[in-house]
Write a protein that holds these residues in place. Structure first.
Motif, PDB file in Angstrom:
ATOM      1  N   ALA A 109       0.832  -1.205   0.000  1.00 52.50           N
ATOM      2  CA  ALA A 109       0.000   0.000   0.000  1.00 52.50           C
ATOM      3  C   ALA A 109       0.867   1.256   0.000  1.00 52.50           C
ATOM      4  O   ALA A 109       0.612   2.212  -0.740  1.00 52.50           O
ATOM      5  CB  ALA A 109      -0.933   0.001   1.214  1.00 52.50           C
ATOM      6  N   VAL A 120       0.989   4.137  -3.043  1.00 59.13           N
ATOM      7  CA  VAL A 120       0.756   5.564  -2.807  1.00 59.13           C
ATOM      8  C   VAL A 120       1.957   6.376  -3.280  1.00 59.13           C
ATOM      9  O   VAL A 120       1.800   7.414  -3.942  1.00 59.13           O
ATOM     10  CB  VAL A 120       0.463   5.831  -1.316  1.00 59.13           C
ATOM     11  N   GLN A 142      -6.064   7.729  -9.422  1.00 55.75           N
ATOM     12  CA  GLN A 142      -7.082   7.380  -8.424  1.00 55.75           C
ATOM     13  C   GLN A 142      -7.217   5.864  -8.295  1.00 55.75           C
ATOM     14  O   GLN A 142      -7.395   5.336  -7.198  1.00 55.75           O
ATOM     15  CB  GLN A 142      -8.431   8.007  -8.801  1.00 55.75           C
ATOM     16  N   ILE A 167      -4.519   4.609  -6.042  1.00 58.76           N
ATOM     17  CA  ILE A 167      -4.826   4.886  -4.631  1.00 58.76           C
ATOM     18  C   ILE A 167      -5.884   3.910  -4.118  1.00 58.76           C
ATOM     19  O   ILE A 167      -5.806   3.418  -2.983  1.00 58.76           O
ATOM     20  CB  ILE A 167      -5.311   6.342  -4.452  1.00 58.76           C
ATOM     21  N   GLU A 168      -6.882   3.606  -4.960  1.00 56.52           N
ATOM     22  CA  GLU A 168      -7.917   2.635  -4.552  1.00 56.52           C
ATOM     23  C   GLU A 168      -7.301   1.270  -4.303  1.00 56.52           C
ATOM     24  O   GLU A 168      -7.676   0.563  -3.364  1.00 56.52           O
ATOM     25  CB  GLU A 168      -9.007   2.536  -5.631  1.00 56.52           C
ATOM     26  N   ARG A 195      -5.727   1.322  -1.002  1.00 55.12           N
ATOM     27  CA  ARG A 195      -6.729   1.185   0.069  1.00 55.12           C
ATOM     28  C   ARG A 195      -7.105  -0.278   0.283  1.00 55.12           C
ATOM     29  O   ARG A 195      -7.320  -0.720   1.418  1.00 55.12           O
ATOM     30  CB  ARG A 195      -7.979   2.008  -0.252  1.00 55.12           C
ATOM     31  N   GLU A 196      -7.170  -1.039  -0.805  1.00 58.36           N
ATOM     32  CA  GLU A 196      -7.493  -2.466  -0.678  1.00 58.36           C
ATOM     33  C   GLU A 196      -6.408  -3.198   0.114  1.00 58.36           C
ATOM     34  O   GLU A 196      -6.708  -4.016   0.988  1.00 58.36           O
ATOM     35  CB  GLU A 196      -7.634  -3.096  -2.070  1.00 58.36           C
ATOM     36  N   GLY A 228      -4.400  -1.759   2.226  1.00 60.13           N
ATOM     37  CA  GLY A 228      -4.492  -1.235   3.585  1.00 60.13           C
ATOM     38  C   GLY A 228      -5.554  -1.959   4.398  1.00 60.13           C
ATOM     39  O   GLY A 228      -5.348  -2.254   5.582  1.00 60.13           O
ATOM     40  N   ALA A 229      -6.683  -2.266   3.764  1.00 64.68           N
ATOM     41  CA  ALA A 229      -7.751  -3.001   4.446  1.00 64.68           C
ATOM     42  C   ALA A 229      -7.281  -4.400   4.832  1.00 64.68           C
ATOM     43  O   ALA A 229      -7.623  -4.918   5.912  1.00 64.68           O
ATOM     44  CB  ALA A 229      -8.987  -3.078   3.550  1.00 64.68           C
ATOM     45  N   GLU A 285      -3.527   4.082   8.156  1.00 68.64           N
ATOM     46  CA  GLU A 285      -4.296   5.275   7.783  1.00 68.64           C
ATOM     47  C   GLU A 285      -3.360   6.398   7.326  1.00 68.64           C
ATOM     48  O   GLU A 285      -3.642   7.099   6.360  1.00 68.64           O
ATOM     49  CB  GLU A 285      -5.138   5.754   8.977  1.00 68.64           C
ATOM     50  N   ILE A 318      -2.001   5.794   3.712  1.00 66.50           N
ATOM     51  CA  ILE A 318      -3.003   6.055   2.668  1.00 66.50           C
ATOM     52  C   ILE A 318      -3.315   7.551   2.593  1.00 66.50           C
ATOM     53  O   ILE A 318      -3.491   8.114   1.495  1.00 66.50           O
ATOM     54  CB  ILE A 318      -4.300   5.267   2.943  1.00 66.50           C
ATOM     55  N   ARG A 346      -3.863  12.298  -0.090  1.00 64.00           N
ATOM     56  CA  ARG A 346      -4.898  13.341  -0.146  1.00 64.00           C
ATOM     57  C   ARG A 346      -4.343  14.683  -0.576  1.00 64.00           C
ATOM     58  O   ARG A 346      -3.196  14.984  -0.311  1.00 64.00           O
ATOM     59  CB  ARG A 346      -5.553  13.478   1.239  1.00 64.00           C
TER      60      ARG A 346
END
Length: 300
Positions: free
Chosen positions: A182, A186, A259, A262-263, A266-267, A269-270, A293, A296, A300
């Motif tokens: 992750a 990023v 984007q 980044i998605e 996030r996967e 990261g989960a 957190e 990720i 932003r």
């Protein structure tokens, strides 16, 4: 980092002064505390993890001809390539001295294996560089090696020094591995979307070097023929002109590949957060979740 050879502590002090997030050693400290370790072994091993990371940075900046590291002039820009490579070697050697002093063959195995895997990842990246035929599988193999391997090792040794069951060591290893992927995803998106101050290195470095990262792969694979001609020219032929970086960013934005990267982060990261679920709630687990957190949120 002390040595009677004056250039070694000078160059090392330059690296320390540059700061950085220190995420990898933090992972070792937090993982050991999460597992209830009461001694001090995790402190030396956290330093060992950071030494391995710093050694790879010194070598990477020479290979990539980077002028900035953590927002400051890179060591190779200040001291030259030869001292940077040799002090990187010194830090690797110091890391192994720390491992041997710890006395655990398992710790030595985990960190030595990670060191070899990092080198393999860097070489694989060199092989796939400038090749638009690179697959997502190959790209993931690169970042699993060059980034995720040390994240995984950093957290796994926390469980090992605490003498926790294998299931907990494996859970922390999976947490570190997926967090590392992750983190790199990023980073690869930020190379095309961050400010130089936020990124801590020159924006567009990956583009200038022709590195095939996920935002580029997704853009190339979804591109019209005319766009693919552009990507081949700038990445494979390294024929880059003024405005090409801006055009590359515009193409990525139009295709939504930044984007999408980044998605994907996030996967992962989960998945890292899921790996922590076997541990009871508490300050250390919340800290490790917070690192996910933070990694990720840099996007932003």
């Amino acid at each position: 980092m002390q040595s009677p050879v004056a250039l070694i502590p000078q160059l090392a002090a330059h690296l320390v002064a540059a700061g950085g997030k220190r995420i990898r050693p933090l992972l070792t400290l937090a993982a050991a505390r999460l597992c209830g370790h009461q001694g001090q072994r995790h402190v030396a091993l956290a330093a060992c993890v950071e030494f391995i990371h710093t050694a790879t940075l010194l070598h990477d900046d020479v290979v990539d001809e980077s002028a900035l590291r953590r927002g400051a002039p890179s060591a190779n820009a200040v001291f030259g390539n030869k001292p940077s490579v040799l002090v990187g070697d010194f830090l690797f050697a110091r890391a192994f001295q720390i491992m041997v002093a710890d006395g655990s063959l398992r710790v030595l195995d985990i960190l030595a294996t990670a060191s070899a895997t990092i080198a393999e990842g860097e070489v694989l990246q060199l092989v796939t560089q400038n090749d638009t035929a690179t697959t997502e599988e190959q790209y993931l193999q690169v970042i699993e090696g060059k980034t995720a391997a040390l994240f995984a090792a950093a957290t796994e040794v926390g469980a090992v020094v605490a003498e926790r069951p294998q299931a907990e060591a494996e859970a922390l290893r999976e947490y570190g591995r997926t967090l590392g992927v992750a983190f790199q995803l990023v980073d690869d998106a930020l190379d095309y979307s961050a400010s130089q101050a936020a990124l801590g290195k020159t924006v567009g470095d990956d583009f200038r070097e022709g590195k095939i990262t996920l935002p580029v792969l997704l853009a190339f694979n979804s591109a019209a023929e005319e766009e693919q001609v552009f990507w081949r020219r700038v990445l494979e032929e390294r024929d880059q002109a003024d405005g090409d970086l801006e055009k590359a960013i515009a193409l990525m934005q139009s295709r939504g590949t930044l984007q999408a990267t980044i998605e994907r982060a996030r996967e992962y990261g989960a998945r890292a957060l899921d790996a922590l679920s076997i541990f009871p709630d508490g300050e250390e687990r919340r800290a490790l979740a917070g690192i996910v957190e933070f990694c990720i949120a840099r996007a932003r």
